[in-house]
Design a protein around this motif. Structure first.
Motif, mmCIF file in Angstrom:
data_model
loop_
_atom_site.group_PDB
_atom_site.id
_atom_site.type_symbol
_atom_site.label_atom_id
_atom_site.label_comp_id
_atom_site.label_asym_id
_atom_site.label_seq_id
_atom_site.Cartn_x
_atom_site.Cartn_y
_atom_site.Cartn_z
ATOM 1 N N TYR A 59 -12.619 26.740 -23.527
ATOM 2 C CA TYR A 59 -11.524 25.738 -23.137
ATOM 3 C C TYR A 59 -10.223 26.371 -23.452
ATOM 4 C CZ TYR A 59 -9.091 21.474 -22.095
ATOM 5 O OH TYR A 59 -8.230 20.423 -21.879
ATOM 6 N N TYR A 60 -10.071 26.933 -24.736
ATOM 7 C CA TYR A 60 -8.998 27.387 -25.037
ATOM 8 C C TYR A 60 -8.194 28.645 -24.490
ATOM 9 C CZ TYR A 60 -5.392 29.698 -28.455
ATOM 10 O OH TYR A 60 -4.317 30.296 -28.888
ATOM 11 N N ASP A 61 -9.521 29.604 -24.214
ATOM 12 C CA ASP A 61 -8.807 30.827 -23.161
ATOM 13 C C ASP A 61 -8.336 30.305 -21.889
ATOM 14 O OD1 ASP A 61 -9.542 32.416 -25.393
ATOM 15 O OD2 ASP A 61 -11.621 32.968 -24.724
ATOM 16 N N GLU A 62 -9.182 29.554 -21.156
ATOM 17 C CA GLU A 62 -8.659 28.836 -20.071
ATOM 18 C C GLU A 62 -7.344 27.803 -19.957
ATOM 19 O OE1 GLU A 62 -9.599 29.833 -17.072
ATOM 20 O OE2 GLU A 62 -11.368 31.307 -18.223
ATOM 21 N N ALA A 63 -7.238 27.273 -21.018
ATOM 22 C CA ALA A 63 -6.159 26.140 -21.289
ATOM 23 C C ALA A 63 -4.683 27.283 -21.511
ATOM 24 C CB ALA A 63 -6.368 25.219 -22.443
ATOM 25 N N GLN A 64 -4.811 28.234 -22.163
ATOM 26 C CA GLN A 64 -3.706 29.288 -22.434
ATOM 27 C C GLN A 64 -2.979 29.278 -21.182
ATOM 28 O OE1 GLN A 64 -5.343 32.427 -24.667
ATOM 29 N NE2 GLN A 64 -4.217 31.727 -26.598
ATOM 30 N N GLY A 65 -3.720 29.972 -20.149
ATOM 31 C CA GLY A 65 -3.195 30.344 -18.872
ATOM 32 C C GLY A 65 -2.496 29.270 -18.136
ATOM 33 N N ILE A 66 -3.138 28.067 -18.375
ATOM 34 C CA ILE A 66 -2.828 26.926 -17.424
ATOM 35 C C ILE A 66 -1.629 26.431 -18.086
ATOM 36 C CG2 ILE A 66 -3.254 24.432 -16.938
ATOM 37 C CD1 ILE A 66 -6.029 25.341 -16.914
ATOM 38 N N LEU A 67 -1.252 26.279 -19.279
ATOM 39 C CA LEU A 67 -0.262 25.907 -19.934
ATOM 40 C C LEU A 67 1.056 26.833 -19.730
ATOM 41 C CD1 LEU A 67 -1.505 24.513 -23.362
ATOM 42 C CD2 LEU A 67 -0.561 23.157 -21.373
ATOM 43 N N ASP A 68 0.703 28.152 -19.826
ATOM 44 C CA ASP A 68 1.772 29.168 -19.594
ATOM 45 C C ASP A 68 2.395 29.223 -18.141
ATOM 46 O OD1 ASP A 68 1.393 30.261 -22.392
ATOM 47 O OD2 ASP A 68 0.366 31.930 -21.732
#
Length: 289
Positions: A59-68
């Motif tokens: 979840y963290y790895d995917e959320a990083q890209g989304i938030l960026d």
């Protein structure tokens, strides 16, 4: 999602809550609701430690890209509207922060009144992600390879100084080798604490030095030199005012240490957002002046 990522990056609910301006209890409830909505545990917590589960890492790895991606879109819209909002966190050394950055902050904040700013001053190199910083200003001869992105924004000259009173009492060095007979005040975190590499008319001369006083602040070093405690090296942005006033004079004026470069460092994941770009543009304009 943003709260979860900040907790992971800071390694603490309390530090993440401070960054986001909310209470740790509220963050705890938010993460509990997130885990319930996903039907999976994301964090394993004990009284002393916290770690990601396999699902939490995904979840963290995917959320990083989304938030960026969301952040870049928001910054482009705000920049186009002529307004910057949000929280900009800057880290710099104490001497550079006090003598260069602090005087330009009023103009920067007048230009962007909706921007919140944190300026943390530390002479040690900090972990940007753990500290939650958007940009760190570092002065070094070169930047080591890392996952960080470094942009060169200026340069400083490093020269040798002493007070007129000290030189009157101890004598003025006529050549680099004479330095070894003088009292040296050294900067504790300098890469030239034990050896000065002096560039002069005859090329490079290396002089071994053993400072009798070592300090962790360039501003304290300047004040000790003004007080006649010896000879030392300083960047121009610290020494200029004292030299203009006659409190310090150049020693071996035809020699100086290799120049240091001013680097703006950002985390590779975060890139250069509009707030950081605006701050660095303002800083570079001041450095040119």
């Amino acid at each position: 999602m943003k709260a979860f990522c900040r907790i992971v990056e800071r390694g603490s609910f309390a530090r993440a809550a401070e960054d986001l301006g909310v209470s740790p209890a509220l963050l705890s409830r938010e993460i509990k609701l997130l885990e319930e909505s996903l039907g999976s545990s994301l964090l394993t917590r004990t009284t002393r430690s916290m770690s990601l589960t396999d699902q939490g890492r995904l979840y963290y790895d995917e959320a990083q890209g989304i938030l960026d991606a969301v952040g870049r879109v928001e910054d482009r819209i705000r920049e186009g509207a002529g307004a910057l909002r949000g929280h900009l966190k800057v880290n710099a050394s104490s001497s550079f922060g006090q003598t260069v950055i602090a005087p330009l902050l009023p103009g920067f904040l007048r230009r962007y009144p909706d921007l919140r700013l944190t300026l943390a001053l530390d002479d040690r190199v900090v972990d940007m992600v753990e500290g939650g910083f958007d940009v760190s200003i570092r002065i070094r001869s070169s930047m080591p390879d890392s996952t960080l992105i470094a942009r060169k924004i200026g340069a400083v000259r490093q020269r040798i100084f002493a007070s007129p009173d000290y030189l009157e009492d101890a004598g003025t060095p006529a050549q680099p080798q004479d330095i070894t007979r003088h009292k040296i005040v050294g900067y504790l975190f300098a890469d030239h604490l034990a050896e000065w590499e002096l560039d002069g008319p005859g090329g490079i001369t290396r002089i071994g030095v053993d400072p009798h006083v070592r300090v962790g602040s360039s501003l304290v070093l300047r004040d000790l030199l003004i007080a006649g405690q010896g000879i030392g090296t300083m960047p121009d942005f610290i020494a200029n005012a004292a030299q203009r006033d006659g409190a310090l004079v150049r020693v071996l004026p035809e020699h100086e240490l290799p120049p240091r470069e001013i680097w703006a460092v950002t985390a590779a994941r975060l890139g250069m957002d509009a707030r950081v770009s605006a701050f660095l543009d303002h800083l570079q304009a001041a450095l040119r002046d």
